[in-house]
Design a protein around this motif. Sequence first.
Motif, PDB file in Angstrom:
ATOM      1  N   TYR A  74       0.837  -1.194   0.000  1.00  0.00           N
ATOM      2  CA  TYR A  74       0.000   0.000   0.000  1.00  0.00           C
ATOM      3  C   TYR A  74       0.876   1.249   0.000  1.00  0.00           C
ATOM      4  N   VAL A  75       0.330   2.331  -0.562  1.00  0.00           N
ATOM      5  CA  VAL A  75       0.878   3.670  -0.378  1.00  0.00           C
ATOM      6  C   VAL A  75      -0.170   4.432   0.420  1.00  0.00           C
ATOM      7  N   PHE A  76       0.053   4.570   1.726  1.00  0.00           N
ATOM      8  CA  PHE A  76      -0.931   5.217   2.603  1.00  0.00           C
ATOM      9  C   PHE A  76      -0.840   6.733   2.445  1.00  0.00           C
ATOM     10  N   TRP A  77      -1.930   7.339   2.040  1.00  0.00           N
ATOM     11  CA  TRP A  77      -1.980   8.777   1.781  1.00  0.00           C
ATOM     12  C   TRP A  77      -1.599   9.568   3.024  1.00  0.00           C
ATOM     13  N   ASN A  78      -2.158   9.187   4.187  1.00  0.00           N
ATOM     14  CA  ASN A  78      -1.879   9.990   5.382  1.00  0.00           C
ATOM     15  C   ASN A  78      -0.495   9.735   5.970  1.00  0.00           C
ATOM     16  N   HIS A  79       0.249   8.786   5.422  1.00  0.00           N
ATOM     17  CA  HIS A  79       1.646   8.623   5.818  1.00  0.00           C
ATOM     18  C   HIS A  79       2.536   9.625   5.079  1.00  0.00           C
ATOM     19  N   ILE A  80       2.046  10.135   3.950  1.00  0.00           N
ATOM     20  CA  ILE A  80       2.892  11.028   3.148  1.00  0.00           C
ATOM     21  C   ILE A  80       2.349  12.446   3.035  1.00  0.00           C
ATOM     22  N   GLU A  81       1.058  12.642   3.322  1.00  0.00           N
ATOM     23  CA  GLU A  81       0.492  13.995   3.322  1.00  0.00           C
ATOM     24  C   GLU A  81      -0.402  14.164   4.547  1.00  0.00           C
ATOM     25  N   GLU A  82       0.192  13.981   5.713  1.00  0.00           N
ATOM     26  CA  GLU A  82      -0.580  14.123   6.949  1.00  0.00           C
ATOM     27  C   GLU A  82      -1.051  15.560   7.121  1.00  0.00           C
ATOM     28  N   THR A  83      -0.214  16.515   6.705  1.00  0.00           N
ATOM     29  CA  THR A  83      -0.583  17.936   6.671  1.00  0.00           C
ATOM     30  C   THR A  83      -0.891  18.315   5.236  1.00  0.00           C
ATOM     31  N   GLU A  84      -2.012  18.969   5.014  1.00  0.00           N
ATOM     32  CA  GLU A  84      -2.441  19.290   3.657  1.00  0.00           C
ATOM     33  C   GLU A  84      -1.357  20.061   2.896  1.00  0.00           C
ATOM     34  N   GLY A  85      -1.034  19.554   1.709  1.00  0.00           N
ATOM     35  CA  GLY A  85      -0.092  20.231   0.829  1.00  0.00           C
ATOM     36  C   GLY A  85       1.361  19.990   1.137  1.00  0.00           C
ATOM     37  N   VAL A  86       1.658  19.252   2.222  1.00  0.00           N
ATOM     38  CA  VAL A  86       3.039  18.972   2.606  1.00  0.00           C
ATOM     39  C   VAL A  86       3.283  17.475   2.420  1.00  0.00           C
ATOM     40  N   PHE A  87       3.979  17.124   1.347  1.00  0.00           N
ATOM     41  CA  PHE A  87       4.269  15.721   1.069  1.00  0.00           C
ATOM     42  C   PHE A  87       5.632  15.349   1.648  1.00  0.00           C
ATOM     43  N   ASP A  88       5.646  14.258   2.372  1.00  0.00           N
ATOM     44  CA  ASP A  88       6.868  13.804   3.032  1.00  0.00           C
ATOM     45  C   ASP A  88       7.258  12.443   2.467  1.00  0.00           C
ATOM     46  N   TRP A  89       8.275  12.427   1.608  1.00  0.00           N
ATOM     47  CA  TRP A  89       8.788  11.193   1.033  1.00  0.00           C
ATOM     48  C   TRP A  89      10.157  10.853   1.634  1.00  0.00           C
ATOM     49  N   SER A  90      10.412  11.316   2.842  1.00  0.00           N
ATOM     50  CA  SER A  90      11.730  11.113   3.450  1.00  0.00           C
ATOM     51  C   SER A  90      11.751   9.839   4.286  1.00  0.00           C
ATOM     52  N   GLY A  91      12.981   9.353   4.580  1.00  0.00           N
ATOM     53  CA  GLY A  91      13.160   8.229   5.492  1.00  0.00           C
ATOM     54  C   GLY A  91      12.332   7.033   5.090  1.00  0.00           C
ATOM     55  N   GLN A  92      11.614   6.453   6.048  1.00  0.00           N
ATOM     56  CA  GLN A  92      10.852   5.241   5.766  1.00  0.00           C
ATOM     57  C   GLN A  92       9.596   5.521   4.955  1.00  0.00           C
ATOM     58  N   ARG A  93       9.358   6.770   4.611  1.00  0.00           N
ATOM     59  CA  ARG A  93       8.249   7.114   3.729  1.00  0.00           C
ATOM     60  C   ARG A  93       8.702   7.224   2.268  1.00  0.00           C
ATOM     61  N   CYS A  94       9.964   6.975   2.002  1.00  0.00           N
ATOM     62  CA  CYS A  94      10.514   7.180   0.663  1.00  0.00           C
ATOM     63  C   CYS A  94      10.193   5.985  -0.236  1.00  0.00           C
ATOM     64  N   LEU A  95       9.098   6.094  -0.950  1.00  0.00           N
ATOM     65  CA  LEU A  95       8.673   5.019  -1.837  1.00  0.00           C
ATOM     66  C   LEU A  95       9.730   4.715  -2.894  1.00  0.00           C
ATOM     67  N   ARG A  96      10.328   5.752  -3.450  1.00  0.00           N
ATOM     68  CA  ARG A  96      11.288   5.531  -4.535  1.00  0.00           C
ATOM     69  C   ARG A  96      12.448   4.655  -4.089  1.00  0.00           C
ATOM     70  N   ASP A 128      -6.953  13.146   7.648  1.00  0.00           N
ATOM     71  CA  ASP A 128      -8.051  13.776   8.387  1.00  0.00           C
ATOM     72  C   ASP A 128      -8.505  15.082   7.745  1.00  0.00           C
ATOM     73  N   TRP A 129      -7.551  15.853   7.212  1.00  0.00           N
ATOM     74  CA  TRP A 129      -7.908  17.179   6.700  1.00  0.00           C
ATOM     75  C   TRP A 129      -8.871  17.107   5.519  1.00  0.00           C
ATOM     76  N   LEU A 130      -8.872  15.977   4.794  1.00  0.00           N
ATOM     77  CA  LEU A 130      -9.744  15.873   3.623  1.00  0.00           C
ATOM     78  C   LEU A 130     -11.214  15.820   4.027  1.00  0.00           C
ATOM     79  N   PHE A 131     -11.492  15.404   5.264  1.00  0.00           N
ATOM     80  CA  PHE A 131     -12.885  15.296   5.703  1.00  0.00           C
ATOM     81  C   PHE A 131     -13.509  16.659   5.975  1.00  0.00           C
ATOM     82  N   SER A 132     -12.705  17.711   5.947  1.00  0.00           N
ATOM     83  CA  SER A 132     -13.245  19.068   6.129  1.00  0.00           C
ATOM     84  C   SER A 132     -13.548  19.748   4.804  1.00  0.00           C
ATOM     85  N   LYS A 133     -13.370  19.060   3.683  1.00  0.00           N
ATOM     86  CA  LYS A 133     -13.519  19.688   2.367  1.00  0.00           C
ATOM     87  C   LYS A 133     -14.931  19.563   1.800  1.00  0.00           C
ATOM     88  N   GLY A 134     -15.818  18.889   2.509  1.00  0.00           N
ATOM     89  CA  GLY A 134     -17.202  18.818   2.070  1.00  0.00           C
ATOM     90  C   GLY A 134     -17.436  17.950   0.850  1.00  0.00           C
TER      91      GLY A 134
END
Length: 668
Positions: A74-96, A128-134
């Motif tokens: 799996y590529v878990f969305w909230n593991h890489i964009e827990e904060t809206e607009g901030v993608f974290d592909w570092s460390g153990q989140r580095c899919l590449r 979580d932040w996506l649930f506020s977008k209606g």
Amino acid sequence: MRQFTIVMSWLLGLSMAVAAEVPEVTWDKYSLIIDGQRVCPVMGEVHYSRIPQAEWADEVRKMKEGGVTVIACYVFWNHIEETEGVFDWSGQRCLRQFLEVCSQEQLPVVLRVGPFCHGEARCGGIPDWLFSKGCEMRSEDPVFLAYTERLYRQIFTQVQGLQWKDGGPVMAMQFDNEYSGHGSYLMRLKQMAREIGFDLPFYTRTGWPELASPVPFGEMIPHYGDYADGFWERSIEETAGNYYKAFNFKAFRSSTAIATEQLGKQEERLNEGDEQYPYFTCELGGGMMTAYHRRPYLYPEDAYSMAIVKLGSGSNLLGYYMYHGGTNPDGKIWLNEMQRTPATNYNDMPVKTYDFQAPLGEFGQKNPHYYMLRKLHLFMHDWGDLLAPMEAVFPCPQDIQKGDDSFLRWSYRAKDGTGFIFINNYERLQNLSTKSHVQLEACGVKLPKLTIPAGTMCILPVNIDGIRYATAQPIAKRDGKIYLAQVKGIPSTIALQNGKVLKNLKPSGTAKPVCQNIYLLTSEQAERLFLQADEPQARSTAVAYQKEKEARALRTITIGVNRVAEEPTDEDFEQAAVYTIHLPQQRQALLQIAYRGDCARLYADGKLVADNFYNGRPFLMGLWRLPESCTSLELRILPLQKDMPVYFPREADTTPGESVVSITSAAY
């Protein structure tokens, strides 16, 4: 390019010569076809973001040694964009980098890209932040699709240059997961991915539940699954649900037991046309997680039996979920599924551990079914091209009741006078009896009457490689040698096609053949065949600990929004019994805490590093993951209470209270 010629050579048994082009991947109603040759892959699920980056290479290598030929993750969305607009592909989140490790280990990859994954992640992986977008989740709502497109574009930055067509490992991708709506949503996800630049040999979806409207034929291969038990059941009774059906040979490909808490009661139906796809699985239970309200204790035989049944029912790709356990990464909030979240809140799961009682555990420990399943994986590798087009035949009833012991469960697969007989005299927690005077027949060949001991699970060959029949299990065929394994409790007979019959053969190992080019192994020898060497026996040493505080007031166990018991909060653990564990100098060790209690947590310098819902197994922690400066751990245990609304397995001591039985470390 060379590395994927090599993996396909290993997967197919081809020569090691470098091909001029990327291997062609196609499929028909039977199997995958690589450069014109049929294959029966073994797919193992592992979640890169749940394993420290420094461990990836070793763990992927272990999967390969276990016979896994395709990685799924799996590529878990909230593991890489827990904060809206901030993608974290570092460390153990580095899919590449994980994909590059798979490339180095010569293993193809199936990416399960969501946007909804489940995987017992918070909100199924949706931030979580996506649930506020209606917007309506998992739908063709333009707002939701716009955010999903941004996610897919980010994933593509990690995949670009590593697709199959580029000589890379990414062979396929799955859209969403366990989706029951209209196929047009899945097709929109595929269209989006293709427009972004994903261009792969094939695409997949989960074949359960039945879709409200279908996906056009040929667009996505459905993959199925089965489990021996389910933490998601609302019941707290032993063997609740219809998981018993996973232990009987049957033509129906899917399961009506998966995700029943979300999907409700499911009928045994597939979308029209789905039986024209090859029969693949992506979630054959390699184990099972423990939820707070339901804590199954899985046995090695559970996974092995289900795998035998799936092969004997016609499956040509065994995909295990999970094959390798993991640990939820640190986040700004806890990233586990629980009832107090906006969505996918059906079960309270541990905060950190995702061990899953898998063949390879949370810390990479090799569990007994890691070796047990290797026998099947070697068989699939070496006879996969022969097995793949064989049709499944079901001599026995396909619709049974739990614990039905009125007949031997068996099937066979056959084509052009050759075949394999599959036997499964096992059902989880049901103690099926020994079957006497059993007459098996396949491809016009009658075997001598046999006594099949209780618990027997095996495969027998018929008219294969000069063998008319054998009452021993085919394991591998390499360098002109055929390896069979003795089936415990059944005398080993090999009848050759030249008319010679050898009875009551004794295993001779790999040292000498029992006849011609045939070698007979014990089951234990078969499990480790072709491994370089057995691992040295781990030596457990006692670890010093002391009790600092008694548990205080018992918490009130509340029932959550989805009608099952809720796990303790962080505040509840302030009332727990407290122990100090003095860490040994040897840090390449696995800490094993044998305890009795409701649940437990480990803290290093005040930070939560591991947790456990008690089910009778030890609480584990890989000490190499701790900071070198850490010299002790704090263990907190909440006591068991009387008449808890929780399913505990028979292996658990449910006496009210808490205690530590022992703490040991085993060199790793």
